[in-house]
Design a protein around this motif. Structure first.
Motif, short mmCIF file in Angstrom:
data_model
loop_
_atom_site.label_atom_id
_atom_site.label_comp_id
_atom_site.label_asym_id
_atom_site.label_seq_id
_atom_site.Cartn_x
_atom_site.Cartn_y
_atom_site.Cartn_z
N PRO A 56 -1.93 5.99 -4.45
CA PRO A 56 -0.86 5.60 -3.58
C PRO A 56 -0.80 6.16 -2.05
CG PRO A 56 -0.13 7.42 -5.05
CD PRO A 56 -1.40 7.12 -5.44
N SER A 57 -0.57 5.39 -1.15
CA SER A 57 -0.75 5.68 -0.01
C SER A 57 0.32 5.03 0.80
CB SER A 57 -2.02 5.44 0.90
OG SER A 57 -2.30 4.15 0.91
N THR A 58 0.67 5.37 2.16
CA THR A 58 1.91 4.93 2.81
C THR A 58 1.15 3.32 3.55
OG1 THR A 58 0.84 5.64 5.31
CG2 THR A 58 2.73 6.59 3.94
N GLY A 59 2.19 2.44 3.63
CA GLY A 59 1.70 0.99 3.98
C GLY A 59 2.18 0.58 5.34
N PHE A 60 2.47 -0.54 5.61
CA PHE A 60 2.84 -1.06 6.97
C PHE A 60 3.49 -2.25 6.72
CE2 PHE A 60 -1.36 -3.22 5.59
CZ PHE A 60 -1.10 -4.44 5.93
N CYS A 61 4.24 -2.79 7.81
CA CYS A 61 5.02 -3.83 7.92
C CYS A 61 4.11 -5.03 9.00
CB CYS A 61 6.25 -3.60 8.50
SG CYS A 61 7.43 -2.37 7.50
N ASP A 62 4.20 -6.40 8.58
CA ASP A 62 3.70 -7.20 9.39
C ASP A 62 4.52 -8.33 9.97
OD1 ASP A 62 4.82 -8.55 7.45
OD2 ASP A 62 2.80 -9.44 6.56
N GLY A 63 5.70 -7.76 10.32
CA GLY A 63 6.66 -8.74 10.93
C GLY A 63 7.71 -9.35 9.84
N VAL A 64 7.16 -9.58 8.58
CA VAL A 64 7.70 -10.33 7.51
C VAL A 64 7.94 -9.36 6.39
CG1 VAL A 64 7.82 -12.03 5.94
CG2 VAL A 64 6.99 -12.61 8.32
N ASN A 65 6.95 -8.79 6.11
CA ASN A 65 6.92 -7.70 4.66
C ASN A 65 7.00 -6.35 4.96
OD1 ASN A 65 6.13 -10.05 2.69
ND2 ASN A 65 4.45 -10.24 4.15
N GLY A 66 7.54 -5.77 3.90
CA GLY A 66 7.72 -4.14 4.14
C GLY A 66 8.66 -3.70 4.85
N GLY A 74 16.51 -3.96 7.07
CA GLY A 74 16.30 -3.94 8.58
C GLY A 74 15.34 -3.12 9.14
N ARG A 75 14.74 -2.21 8.23
CA ARG A 75 13.68 -1.16 9.12
C ARG A 75 12.48 -1.13 8.25
NH1 ARG A 75 12.57 3.52 6.48
NH2 ARG A 75 14.01 3.99 4.66
N CYS A 76 11.51 -0.68 8.70
CA CYS A 76 10.29 -0.73 8.17
C CYS A 76 10.02 0.46 7.04
CB CYS A 76 9.11 -0.59 9.32
SG CYS A 76 7.42 -0.64 8.56
N SER A 77 10.17 0.18 6.07
CA SER A 77 10.16 0.80 4.94
C SER A 77 8.74 1.30 4.34
CB SER A 77 10.70 0.52 3.61
OG SER A 77 10.89 1.35 2.53
N ALA A 78 7.67 0.34 4.62
CA ALA A 78 6.43 0.57 4.20
C ALA A 78 5.78 1.80 4.92
CB ALA A 78 5.78 -0.73 4.18
N SER A 79 5.99 1.86 6.14
CA SER A 79 5.30 2.70 6.76
C SER A 79 5.55 4.43 6.61
CB SER A 79 5.25 2.80 8.31
OG SER A 79 6.64 2.93 8.60
N SER A 80 6.72 4.44 5.83
CA SER A 80 7.21 5.85 5.50
C SER A 80 7.21 5.99 3.79
CB SER A 80 8.49 6.13 6.19
OG SER A 80 9.62 5.06 5.65
N THR A 81 6.64 4.99 3.25
CA THR A 81 6.60 5.15 1.79
C THR A 81 5.30 5.19 0.95
OG1 THR A 81 8.81 3.61 1.61
CG2 THR A 81 7.32 3.73 -0.20
N VAL A 82 5.09 6.19 0.43
CA VAL A 82 3.76 6.57 -0.11
C VAL A 82 3.84 5.54 -1.62
CG1 VAL A 82 2.27 8.18 -1.27
CG2 VAL A 82 3.35 8.68 0.81
N GLY A 83 2.91 4.78 -1.60
CA GLY A 83 2.98 4.00 -3.11
C GLY A 83 1.84 2.95 -3.17
N PHE A 84 2.17 1.76 -3.95
CA PHE A 84 1.14 0.46 -4.05
C PHE A 84 1.96 -0.81 -3.84
CE2 PHE A 84 -0.33 3.97 -6.96
CZ PHE A 84 -1.88 3.63 -6.81
N ASP A 85 1.19 -1.71 -3.42
CA ASP A 85 1.63 -3.09 -3.60
C ASP A 85 1.03 -3.72 -4.62
OD1 ASP A 85 -0.85 -3.93 -2.73
OD2 ASP A 85 -0.35 -4.26 -0.62
N CYS A 86 1.34 -4.80 -5.06
CA CYS A 86 0.99 -5.49 -6.30
C CYS A 86 -0.54 -5.42 -6.40
CB CYS A 86 1.55 -6.79 -6.57
SG CYS A 86 0.81 -8.34 -5.36
N SER A 87 -1.34 -5.86 -5.50
CA SER A 87 -2.67 -6.21 -5.46
C SER A 87 -3.50 -4.66 -5.52
CB SER A 87 -3.33 -6.96 -4.53
OG SER A 87 -3.07 -6.45 -3.29
N SER A 88 -2.94 -3.52 -4.89
CA SER A 88 -3.56 -2.47 -4.79
C SER A 88 -3.66 -1.55 -5.99
CB SER A 88 -3.05 -1.76 -3.58
OG SER A 88 -1.78 -1.07 -3.70
N LEU A 89 -2.30 -1.96 -6.68
CA LEU A 89 -2.35 -1.42 -8.14
C LEU A 89 -3.31 -1.85 -8.99
CD1 LEU A 89 -0.50 0.56 -10.26
CD2 LEU A 89 0.86 -1.62 -10.54
#
Length: 355
Positions: free
Chosen positions: A236-246, A250-265
């Motif tokens: 797992p690692s932190t992600g990012f937001c792309d303007g729509v996802n993450g 109302g805030r970018c959660s992915a950039s501060s969350t250590v985890g997976f998305d479906c395909s990285s898992l």
């Protein structure tokens, strides 16, 4: 371990259950022996920092003694250091070091470079937790062969805290009169706080082959948060937001969350035996020449959901047996095992492949 220096409507219900069971038989090939979600055994894990979680699960899985549950290791780490990793906060007055509080002499026996950083260090979370697991595993074996009465976990914990010699001296957990009651209280506190860290049961996978091995590897991540763009073959690692996802609330959660998305898992599950590409659509493209019907699903098969056609695939999950899938669903949720029929909208189910 610190004393070593000093001395976890009945008819309606029946009818619904029967209907669900019938649907499962129609929709998927049920293999009752393939997998099960178990609330017993080692169990899952919750309430620990993410940097500790993956190593606790690895340390538990590496030990052949079933008593070394993830929750036991977590409760012990909390008692030792409260998951602190700084030299200021995780150095005892007697010189014990790191989150698992190893004395230099003891570290020389159990410490290894498990995180492959180039050096074995009691300050590295991975090295410390794996060393803790090895030592506890060895102590559990000693406890079982000792013939001493009592919970073998208590005996092992006492040996970790005060040294096995103290356990031999008292032929059990040292009494409250020993070392001001530190070892006695250490054991009691850890065993009583295990439930704080006991998560949902882990997925138990039987069988062999690439699919079973991939599912087994992915199952170690149950409870890991979803992070859009996060995760890799390394974990797992932190992600990012792309303007729509993450985003979450109302805030970018992915950039501060250590985890997976479906395909990285899915990529993590099959690595390094099979190098799947990074996105769900690309994973379908790489495996679409090996389609699997819904009636012939086997553990580890990849399942895909789409908004319309192969070019609009938006989700991938691993078949977990018994009509269930293992997936990283969406922002705000964790890696989970759920029925295939409710993993994503049923109308979006596109098909399955066998990597």
């Amino acid at each position: 371990m610190k004393v070593l220096v000093r001395a976890a409507v009945a008819l309606v219900v029946a009818f619904v259950a029967a209907v669900v069971s019938l649907l499962a038989v129609v929709l998927v090939d049920i293999d009752a022996d393939a997998t099960e979600i178990s609330g017993s055994g080692r169990g899952g894990l919750k309430g620990v920092p993410e940097e500790f979680r993956i190593w606790i699960l690895k340390a538990s899985a590496a030990c052949s003694e079933p008593e070394l549950a993830p929750a036991l290791l977590a409760a012990q780490l909390y008692q030792e250091s409260k998951f602190q990793t700084s030299r200021e906060q995780a150095t005892s007055h007697a010189g014990a070091q790191g989150p698992a509080q190893f004395m230099p002499g003891t570290w020389a026996t159990w410490g290894r470079d498990d995180d492959e950083s180039g050096a074995a260090s009691p300050w590295d979370v991975g090295d410390a937790v794996m060393a803790q697991g090895r030592m506890m595993c060895s102590l559990l074996k000693k406890a079982k062969h000792s013939g001493y009465s009592g919970d073998v976990r208590a005996l092992a914990l006492a040996g970790y805290n005060a040294g096995w010699g103290a356990v031999e001296r008292y032929r059990g957990v040292p009494p409250q009169s020993f070392a001001g009651g530190e070892t006695y209280n250490y054991v009691q506190i850890i065993l009583s706080t295990m439930t704080r860290f006991q998560g949902p049961g882990l997925l138990e996978v039987s069988g062999s082959g690439n699919g079973a091995d991939a599912l087994r590897r992915a199952a170690t991540q149950i409870g890991t948060p979803y992070a859009w763009g996060g995760g890799s073959p390394s974990g797992p690692s932190t992600g990012f937001c792309d303007g729509v996802n993450g985003y979450l609330n109302g805030r970018c959660s992915a950039s501060s969350t250590v985890g997976f998305d479906c395909s990285s898992l899915a990529q993590y599950a099959y690595w390094p035996d099979l190098h799947l590409p990074r996105t769900a659509a690309a994973q379908y493209g790489a495996t679409s020449d090996r389609p699997v019907s819904r009636q012939d699903l086997k553990v580890g098969d990849l399942l895909f959901w789409s908004h319309g056609g192969s070019g609009s695939i938006y989700h991938v999950a691993l078949y977990a047996g018994d009509g269930n899938v293992l997936q990283a669903p969406r922002t705000g949720r964790d890696v989970e095992v759920v029925p295939l029929t409710s993993a994503m909208p049923e109308r979006d189910y596109y098909g399955a492949t066998r990597p």
